[in-house]
Design a protein around this motif. Sequence first.
Motif, PDB file in Angstrom:
ATOM      1  N   ASN A  50       7.116  -4.720  -8.679  1.00 38.27           N
ATOM      2  CA  ASN A  50       6.174  -3.801  -9.325  1.00 38.27           C
ATOM      3  C   ASN A  50       6.069  -4.204 -10.793  1.00 38.27           C
ATOM      4  O   ASN A  50       7.064  -4.133 -11.518  1.00 38.27           O
ATOM      5  CB  ASN A  50       6.755  -2.386  -9.171  1.00 38.27           C
ATOM      6  CG  ASN A  50       5.980  -1.325  -9.923  1.00 38.27           C
ATOM      7  OD1 ASN A  50       5.138  -1.619 -10.759  1.00 38.27           O
ATOM      8  ND2 ASN A  50       6.297  -0.072  -9.624  1.00 38.27           N
ATOM      9  N   PRO A  51       4.886  -4.630 -11.265  1.00 31.93           N
ATOM     10  CA  PRO A  51       4.782  -5.110 -12.654  1.00 31.93           C
ATOM     11  C   PRO A  51       5.008  -4.021 -13.700  1.00 31.93           C
ATOM     12  O   PRO A  51       5.202  -4.336 -14.869  1.00 31.93           O
ATOM     13  CB  PRO A  51       3.354  -5.670 -12.740  1.00 31.93           C
ATOM     14  CG  PRO A  51       2.596  -4.974 -11.657  1.00 31.93           C
ATOM     15  CD  PRO A  51       3.586  -4.682 -10.567  1.00 31.93           C
ATOM     16  N   GLN A 107       0.872  -1.173   0.000  1.00 32.64           N
ATOM     17  CA  GLN A 107       0.000   0.000   0.000  1.00 32.64           C
ATOM     18  C   GLN A 107       0.909   1.222   0.000  1.00 32.64           C
ATOM     19  O   GLN A 107       1.558   1.561   0.985  1.00 32.64           O
ATOM     20  CB  GLN A 107      -0.899  -0.102   1.229  1.00 32.64           C
ATOM     21  CG  GLN A 107      -1.794   1.072   1.450  1.00 32.64           C
ATOM     22  CD  GLN A 107      -1.523   1.607   2.822  1.00 32.64           C
ATOM     23  OE1 GLN A 107      -1.732   0.912   3.818  1.00 32.64           O
ATOM     24  NE2 GLN A 107      -1.017   2.821   2.893  1.00 32.64           N
ATOM     25  N   ALA A 108       0.967   1.872  -1.175  1.00 39.55           N
ATOM     26  CA  ALA A 108       1.934   2.946  -1.391  1.00 39.55           C
ATOM     27  C   ALA A 108       1.584   4.190  -0.589  1.00 39.55           C
ATOM     28  O   ALA A 108       0.420   4.432  -0.278  1.00 39.55           O
ATOM     29  CB  ALA A 108       1.980   3.300  -2.875  1.00 39.55           C
ATOM     30  N   PRO A 149       5.960   4.519  -9.606  1.00 47.63           N
ATOM     31  CA  PRO A 149       7.005   4.268  -8.606  1.00 47.63           C
ATOM     32  C   PRO A 149       6.619   3.199  -7.590  1.00 47.63           C
ATOM     33  O   PRO A 149       7.495   2.593  -6.978  1.00 47.63           O
ATOM     34  CB  PRO A 149       7.192   5.630  -7.927  1.00 47.63           C
ATOM     35  CG  PRO A 149       5.964   6.413  -8.245  1.00 47.63           C
ATOM     36  CD  PRO A 149       5.422   5.891  -9.528  1.00 47.63           C
ATOM     37  N   ALA A 150       5.303   2.971  -7.407  1.00 47.19           N
ATOM     38  CA  ALA A 150       4.854   1.903  -6.503  1.00 47.19           C
ATOM     39  C   ALA A 150       3.992   0.937  -7.300  1.00 47.19           C
ATOM     40  O   ALA A 150       3.409   1.297  -8.325  1.00 47.19           O
ATOM     41  CB  ALA A 150       4.058   2.489  -5.357  1.00 47.19           C
ATOM     42  N   THR A 151       3.904  -0.286  -6.831  1.00 47.72           N
ATOM     43  CA  THR A 151       3.151  -1.294  -7.568  1.00 47.72           C
ATOM     44  C   THR A 151       1.653  -0.981  -7.598  1.00 47.72           C
ATOM     45  O   THR A 151       1.086  -0.595  -6.574  1.00 47.72           O
ATOM     46  CB  THR A 151       3.358  -2.692  -6.956  1.00 47.72           C
ATOM     47  OG1 THR A 151       2.586  -3.636  -7.710  1.00 47.72           O
ATOM     48  CG2 THR A 151       2.920  -2.762  -5.504  1.00 47.72           C
ATOM     49  N   LEU A 195       7.710  -0.998  -3.606  1.00 49.78           N
ATOM     50  CA  LEU A 195       7.535   0.348  -3.049  1.00 49.78           C
ATOM     51  C   LEU A 195       8.876   1.073  -3.110  1.00 49.78           C
ATOM     52  O   LEU A 195       9.932   0.430  -3.092  1.00 49.78           O
ATOM     53  CB  LEU A 195       7.037   0.256  -1.594  1.00 49.78           C
ATOM     54  CG  LEU A 195       5.633  -0.356  -1.427  1.00 49.78           C
ATOM     55  CD1 LEU A 195       5.361  -0.738   0.023  1.00 49.78           C
ATOM     56  CD2 LEU A 195       4.561   0.593  -1.943  1.00 49.78           C
ATOM     57  N   PRO A 196       8.869   2.410  -3.175  1.00 49.54           N
ATOM     58  CA  PRO A 196      10.125   3.141  -3.385  1.00 49.54           C
ATOM     59  C   PRO A 196      11.173   2.913  -2.300  1.00 49.54           C
ATOM     60  O   PRO A 196      12.363   3.003  -2.579  1.00 49.54           O
ATOM     61  CB  PRO A 196       9.684   4.604  -3.400  1.00 49.54           C
ATOM     62  CG  PRO A 196       8.245   4.581  -3.761  1.00 49.54           C
ATOM     63  CD  PRO A 196       7.690   3.302  -3.211  1.00 49.54           C
ATOM     64  N   THR A 197      10.727   2.633  -1.060  1.00 47.83           N
ATOM     65  CA  THR A 197      11.692   2.501   0.039  1.00 47.83           C
ATOM     66  C   THR A 197      11.770   1.089   0.612  1.00 47.83           C
ATOM     67  O   THR A 197      12.620   0.836   1.470  1.00 47.83           O
ATOM     68  CB  THR A 197      11.294   3.427   1.203  1.00 47.83           C
ATOM     69  OG1 THR A 197       9.931   3.130   1.539  1.00 47.83           O
ATOM     70  CG2 THR A 197      11.424   4.896   0.838  1.00 47.83           C
TER      71      THR A 197
END
Length: 374
Positions: free
Chosen positions: A270-271, A156-157, A228-230, A278-280
């Motif tokens: 992330n497809p 959950q971004a 940037p996030a899935t 997630l970025p981090t």
Amino acid sequence: MTPTTSPVRVRATDATGQPERTPQLEALYRGFEQQLLVPLWTAIGELMPAHPVSQARPHRWRWKDLLPMAEQAGQLVPVGRGGERRAIALANPGLGGQPFATPTLWAAIQYLNPQEYAPIHRHTQNAFRFVVEGEGVWTVVNGDPVAMRRGDFLPQAGWHWHGHHNRSDRAMAWIDGLDIPFQHYTDATFFEFGADEVDTREAPQRSRSERLWAHPGLRPLTHLQPTPATPLLAYRWEHTDRALAEQLALEAEGYSATVEPGHAAVRYTNPTTGADILPTLRTEFHRLAPDTATAARSEVGSSVFQVFDGTGEVTVGDSRWSVERGDLFVVPSWQPLAFATEHGLDLFRFTDAPIFERLHLHRSHQSPQERAEA
Ligand code: GTQ
Ligand code: FE2
């Protein structure tokens, strides 16, 4: 300009590079303190060690201690606006009592009673849920209800609206992972309240995100921009389990499909990019076949593991623990990590590796020593 003092001969320093503590030097040090100054030569050992030396310590929390306390919190503490979540964080014993599992990672057990809501909010912190047992909760992410069941991984971004609703008549617990400590130290956090109630009038087994994205190797032509996030909000256990079983089966058939003998592993990706979800945060699932021992490995950055199934021995630096289902443990930066299992071990892992990789600070080292004793 004429010098007001004649040139001085600097006295020799000792083995740690410290000059002799003369009265004049003591006075200078007091002056530094008053002016809020710190000379490098007194601090360099801690600031610039030869390799990472984490304040965080290796530590293990047992599920059988955590779960009853979460249940008690369920009896004593309501969930609602302000407190937001009945989440109880792992506090690393080396981090001064802060609710941080590692310098960058938050890990918590969250608990919802039957029919309870955790109200909608959003924050810049990136988050995920991982379910070690139970079902019946839907987490609603930007209006998309996502069912949570054993073995599912639910990213959950940051800045997505989310709330949770237990639609069943049994309580449910799961773990949360977030980058709260990282965003806290770096002063990057924003937060907003949303609706108090979570709309799960529709509560399908498959979320809209899965209907769009959970088809291996198939990209919707309506969504060709990388994000940037899935966009996929649930990675279901049946897929993870099959991917790991097939790696081990291929190895047994003589095709090398494992990272090391008896050690299968997958990374959640992330497809839209093939990179971390997630970025981090990086998340992985590791499966060790029975009678497997892994080589000791050190990495820059920290990890939190949860045992999903099986039993085994974990060695992190000078610590060694027996672990079983639900147990959580932390691996601080650069501490060597090794596993041994007799009956097999399934492990969920999350790390801060994307931060270090993006900054070109990532390093790893595999110990040349023998594998741990099984
Ligand atoms: O479920 O939204 O463990 O916002 C910490 C912060 C869970 C959540 C946590 C959160 C949440
Ligand atoms: Fe949240």
